[in-house]
Design a protein around this motif. Sequence first.
Motif, PDB file in Angstrom:
ATOM      1  N   ALA A  60      62.105 -37.072 -49.158  1.00  0.00           N
ATOM      2  CA  ALA A  60      61.104 -37.780 -48.916  1.00  0.00           C
ATOM      3  C   ALA A  60      60.001 -37.750 -49.991  1.00  0.00           C
ATOM      4  O   ALA A  60      59.116 -37.158 -50.050  1.00  0.00           O
ATOM      5  CB  ALA A  60      60.515 -37.200 -47.461  1.00  0.00           C
ATOM      6  N   ALA A  61      60.408 -38.437 -50.981  1.00  0.00           N
ATOM      7  CA  ALA A  61      59.385 -38.703 -52.260  1.00  0.00           C
ATOM      8  C   ALA A  61      58.532 -39.864 -51.962  1.00  0.00           C
ATOM      9  O   ALA A  61      58.366 -40.249 -50.719  1.00  0.00           O
ATOM     10  CB  ALA A  61      60.012 -39.065 -53.466  1.00  0.00           C
ATOM     11  N   ARG A  62      58.025 -40.483 -53.008  1.00  0.00           N
ATOM     12  CA  ARG A  62      57.072 -41.754 -52.789  1.00  0.00           C
ATOM     13  C   ARG A  62      57.617 -42.544 -51.819  1.00  0.00           C
ATOM     14  O   ARG A  62      57.139 -42.992 -50.775  1.00  0.00           O
ATOM     15  CB  ARG A  62      56.593 -42.278 -53.972  1.00  0.00           C
ATOM     16  CG  ARG A  62      55.332 -41.891 -54.436  1.00  0.00           C
ATOM     17  CD  ARG A  62      55.127 -42.523 -56.113  1.00  0.00           C
ATOM     18  NE  ARG A  62      56.084 -42.046 -56.853  1.00  0.00           N
ATOM     19  CZ  ARG A  62      56.043 -42.574 -58.151  1.00  0.00           C
ATOM     20  NH1 ARG A  62      55.276 -43.444 -58.643  1.00  0.00           N
ATOM     21  NH2 ARG A  62      57.141 -42.098 -58.905  1.00  0.00           N
ATOM     22  N   GLN A  63      58.915 -42.777 -51.867  1.00  0.00           N
ATOM     23  CA  GLN A  63      59.787 -43.686 -50.983  1.00  0.00           C
ATOM     24  C   GLN A  63      60.855 -42.627 -50.327  1.00  0.00           C
ATOM     25  O   GLN A  63      61.532 -42.139 -51.445  1.00  0.00           O
ATOM     26  CB  GLN A  63      60.117 -44.843 -51.379  1.00  0.00           C
ATOM     27  CG  GLN A  63      59.130 -45.708 -51.943  1.00  0.00           C
ATOM     28  CD  GLN A  63      59.412 -47.143 -51.816  1.00  0.00           C
ATOM     29  OE1 GLN A  63      60.550 -47.596 -52.443  1.00  0.00           O
ATOM     30  NE2 GLN A  63      58.727 -47.895 -51.297  1.00  0.00           N
ATOM     31  N   LEU A  64      61.142 -42.970 -48.773  1.00  0.00           N
ATOM     32  CA  LEU A  64      62.255 -42.124 -48.652  1.00  0.00           C
ATOM     33  C   LEU A  64      63.504 -42.559 -49.069  1.00  0.00           C
ATOM     34  O   LEU A  64      63.681 -43.747 -49.212  1.00  0.00           O
ATOM     35  CB  LEU A  64      62.230 -42.126 -47.013  1.00  0.00           C
ATOM     36  CG  LEU A  64      63.235 -40.927 -46.464  1.00  0.00           C
ATOM     37  CD1 LEU A  64      62.747 -39.637 -45.946  1.00  0.00           C
ATOM     38  CD2 LEU A  64      63.990 -41.712 -45.209  1.00  0.00           C
ATOM     39  N   HIS A  65      64.427 -41.762 -49.565  1.00  0.00           N
ATOM     40  CA  HIS A  65      65.705 -42.089 -50.130  1.00  0.00           C
ATOM     41  C   HIS A  65      66.816 -41.168 -49.789  1.00  0.00           C
ATOM     42  O   HIS A  65      66.406 -40.115 -49.484  1.00  0.00           O
ATOM     43  CB  HIS A  65      65.584 -42.568 -51.559  1.00  0.00           C
ATOM     44  CG  HIS A  65      65.245 -41.432 -52.512  1.00  0.00           C
ATOM     45  ND1 HIS A  65      63.970 -41.238 -52.844  1.00  0.00           N
ATOM     46  CD2 HIS A  65      66.193 -40.704 -53.158  1.00  0.00           C
ATOM     47  CE1 HIS A  65      63.800 -40.161 -53.542  1.00  0.00           C
ATOM     48  NE2 HIS A  65      65.104 -39.940 -53.932  1.00  0.00           N
ATOM     49  N   TYR A  66      68.179 -41.417 -49.989  1.00  0.00           N
ATOM     50  CA  TYR A  66      69.003 -40.372 -50.135  1.00  0.00           C
ATOM     51  C   TYR A  66      69.531 -40.332 -51.558  1.00  0.00           C
ATOM     52  O   TYR A  66      69.757 -41.432 -52.326  1.00  0.00           O
ATOM     53  CB  TYR A  66      70.182 -40.888 -49.273  1.00  0.00           C
ATOM     54  CG  TYR A  66      69.764 -40.756 -48.042  1.00  0.00           C
ATOM     55  CD1 TYR A  66      70.074 -40.013 -47.020  1.00  0.00           C
ATOM     56  CD2 TYR A  66      68.972 -42.015 -47.109  1.00  0.00           C
ATOM     57  CE1 TYR A  66      69.558 -39.957 -45.577  1.00  0.00           C
ATOM     58  CE2 TYR A  66      68.539 -42.005 -46.182  1.00  0.00           C
ATOM     59  CZ  TYR A  66      68.842 -40.973 -45.051  1.00  0.00           C
ATOM     60  OH  TYR A  66      68.318 -40.851 -43.922  1.00  0.00           O
ATOM     61  N   ASP A  67      69.857 -39.085 -51.869  1.00  0.00           N
ATOM     62  CA  ASP A  67      70.602 -38.798 -53.360  1.00  0.00           C
ATOM     63  C   ASP A  67      71.844 -38.461 -53.275  1.00  0.00           C
ATOM     64  O   ASP A  67      72.168 -37.397 -52.554  1.00  0.00           O
ATOM     65  CB  ASP A  67      69.689 -37.800 -54.102  1.00  0.00           C
ATOM     66  CG  ASP A  67      68.171 -38.199 -54.388  1.00  0.00           C
ATOM     67  OD1 ASP A  67      68.349 -39.145 -55.302  1.00  0.00           O
ATOM     68  OD2 ASP A  67      67.323 -37.736 -53.751  1.00  0.00           O
ATOM     69  N   PHE A  68      72.542 -39.299 -53.714  1.00  0.00           N
ATOM     70  CA  PHE A  68      74.084 -39.110 -53.764  1.00  0.00           C
ATOM     71  C   PHE A  68      74.737 -38.464 -54.719  1.00  0.00           C
ATOM     72  O   PHE A  68      74.517 -38.892 -55.814  1.00  0.00           O
ATOM     73  CB  PHE A  68      74.670 -40.480 -53.360  1.00  0.00           C
ATOM     74  CG  PHE A  68      76.440 -40.551 -53.146  1.00  0.00           C
ATOM     75  CD1 PHE A  68      76.969 -39.814 -52.405  1.00  0.00           C
ATOM     76  CD2 PHE A  68      77.104 -41.074 -54.224  1.00  0.00           C
ATOM     77  CE1 PHE A  68      78.508 -39.942 -51.988  1.00  0.00           C
ATOM     78  CE2 PHE A  68      78.465 -40.924 -53.922  1.00  0.00           C
ATOM     79  CZ  PHE A  68      79.221 -40.306 -52.928  1.00  0.00           C
ATOM     80  N   ARG A  69      75.256 -37.241 -54.840  1.00  0.00           N
ATOM     81  CA  ARG A  69      75.556 -36.552 -56.084  1.00  0.00           C
ATOM     82  C   ARG A  69      77.162 -36.094 -55.829  1.00  0.00           C
ATOM     83  O   ARG A  69      77.447 -35.481 -54.780  1.00  0.00           O
ATOM     84  CB  ARG A  69      74.862 -35.179 -56.272  1.00  0.00           C
ATOM     85  CG  ARG A  69      73.131 -35.632 -55.889  1.00  0.00           C
ATOM     86  CD  ARG A  69      72.316 -34.169 -56.301  1.00  0.00           C
ATOM     87  NE  ARG A  69      70.940 -34.447 -55.690  1.00  0.00           N
ATOM     88  CZ  ARG A  69      69.991 -35.111 -56.212  1.00  0.00           C
ATOM     89  NH1 ARG A  69      70.243 -35.770 -57.278  1.00  0.00           N
ATOM     90  NH2 ARG A  69      68.721 -35.035 -55.750  1.00  0.00           N
ATOM     91  N   LEU A  70      77.837 -36.268 -57.105  1.00  0.00           N
ATOM     92  CA  LEU A  70      78.968 -35.917 -57.203  1.00  0.00           C
ATOM     93  C   LEU A  70      79.113 -34.956 -58.152  1.00  0.00           C
ATOM     94  O   LEU A  70      78.775 -35.137 -59.320  1.00  0.00           O
ATOM     95  CB  LEU A  70      80.073 -37.171 -57.387  1.00  0.00           C
ATOM     96  CG  LEU A  70      80.095 -38.337 -56.633  1.00  0.00           C
ATOM     97  CD1 LEU A  70      81.007 -39.475 -57.351  1.00  0.00           C
ATOM     98  CD2 LEU A  70      80.845 -37.903 -55.299  1.00  0.00           C
ATOM     99  N   GLN A  71      80.110 -33.809 -57.961  1.00  0.00           N
ATOM    100  CA  GLN A  71      80.502 -33.001 -59.041  1.00  0.00           C
ATOM    101  C   GLN A  71      81.224 -33.417 -60.140  1.00  0.00           C
ATOM    102  O   GLN A  71      82.325 -33.906 -59.672  1.00  0.00           O
ATOM    103  CB  GLN A  71      80.719 -31.643 -58.521  1.00  0.00           C
ATOM    104  CG  GLN A  71      81.168 -30.425 -59.433  1.00  0.00           C
ATOM    105  CD  GLN A  71      82.045 -29.248 -58.951  1.00  0.00           C
ATOM    106  OE1 GLN A  71      82.472 -29.277 -57.916  1.00  0.00           O
ATOM    107  NE2 GLN A  71      82.245 -28.198 -59.785  1.00  0.00           N
ATOM    108  N   VAL A  72      80.837 -33.430 -61.273  1.00  0.00           N
ATOM    109  CA  VAL A  72      81.749 -33.723 -62.479  1.00  0.00           C
ATOM    110  C   VAL A  72      81.545 -32.548 -63.549  1.00  0.00           C
ATOM    111  O   VAL A  72      80.431 -32.344 -64.031  1.00  0.00           O
ATOM    112  CB  VAL A  72      81.505 -35.018 -63.129  1.00  0.00           C
ATOM    113  CG1 VAL A  72      82.299 -35.273 -64.322  1.00  0.00           C
ATOM    114  CG2 VAL A  72      81.518 -36.067 -62.108  1.00  0.00           C
ATOM    115  N   GLY A  73      82.612 -31.567 -63.649  1.00  0.00           N
ATOM    116  CA  GLY A  73      82.569 -30.333 -64.347  1.00  0.00           C
ATOM    117  C   GLY A  73      81.189 -29.554 -63.801  1.00  0.00           C
ATOM    118  O   GLY A  73      81.421 -29.080 -62.488  1.00  0.00           O
TER     119      GLY A  73
END
Length: 197
Positions: free
Chosen positions: A41-54
């Motif tokens: 919930a930053a200035r605009q609510l969003h989702y952060d999609f994160r993939l492990q690479v190394g």
Amino acid sequence: MAPGSLKTYRKKRDFRNTPEPKGKSTGKRGTKSIFVIHNHAARQLHYDFRLQVGRALKSWAVPKGPSPNPGDKRMAAEVEDHPLDYAKFEGVIPKGEYGAGTVMIWDKGTYRNVTKKNDKEVPITRALKSGHLAVDLDGEKIEGRYALSRIAKGKRPRWLLVKMKDAKANARRNPVKSETKSAVSGRTMKQIEKQKG
Ligand code: MN
């Protein structure tokens, strides 16, 4: 940027003021690759999609979040790599700091890179460079095969995150609306915000 570089991530943050991890540049390698989806919930609510690479988490900001409906194309703005231990971060980034606001671990799990070209497996780093990757996600809310396709290059590359047709595809499910609690603590965004960390 090469996966594993945390320069931009660190430059944007003041670790005296934010509870976010600084990130270790060395450490034990996990056997499985993990993924995490933060609700932010930053200035605009969003989702952060994160993939492990190394040792890093490749990251995309997805305004509408992922959808299990293959008919939905979700815009995903590539952002700076985050440290691997960011996958465990849930809390509140203080006002005035970069990305200020509440952060929830909305979903987490493991993934497998299943990118292929001409029937040959493509390593994740090459798939990222080429702008086309396919991943099998095994999370609590998000499961099955997803495709990420880069549609614009430049300083802020843009991608589309789309569910591929498989047994986990579901045009009626909308988990970003129906499943709003943390995958690790069971808390809502409001409860995380109140706890301040
Ligand atoms: Mn974010």
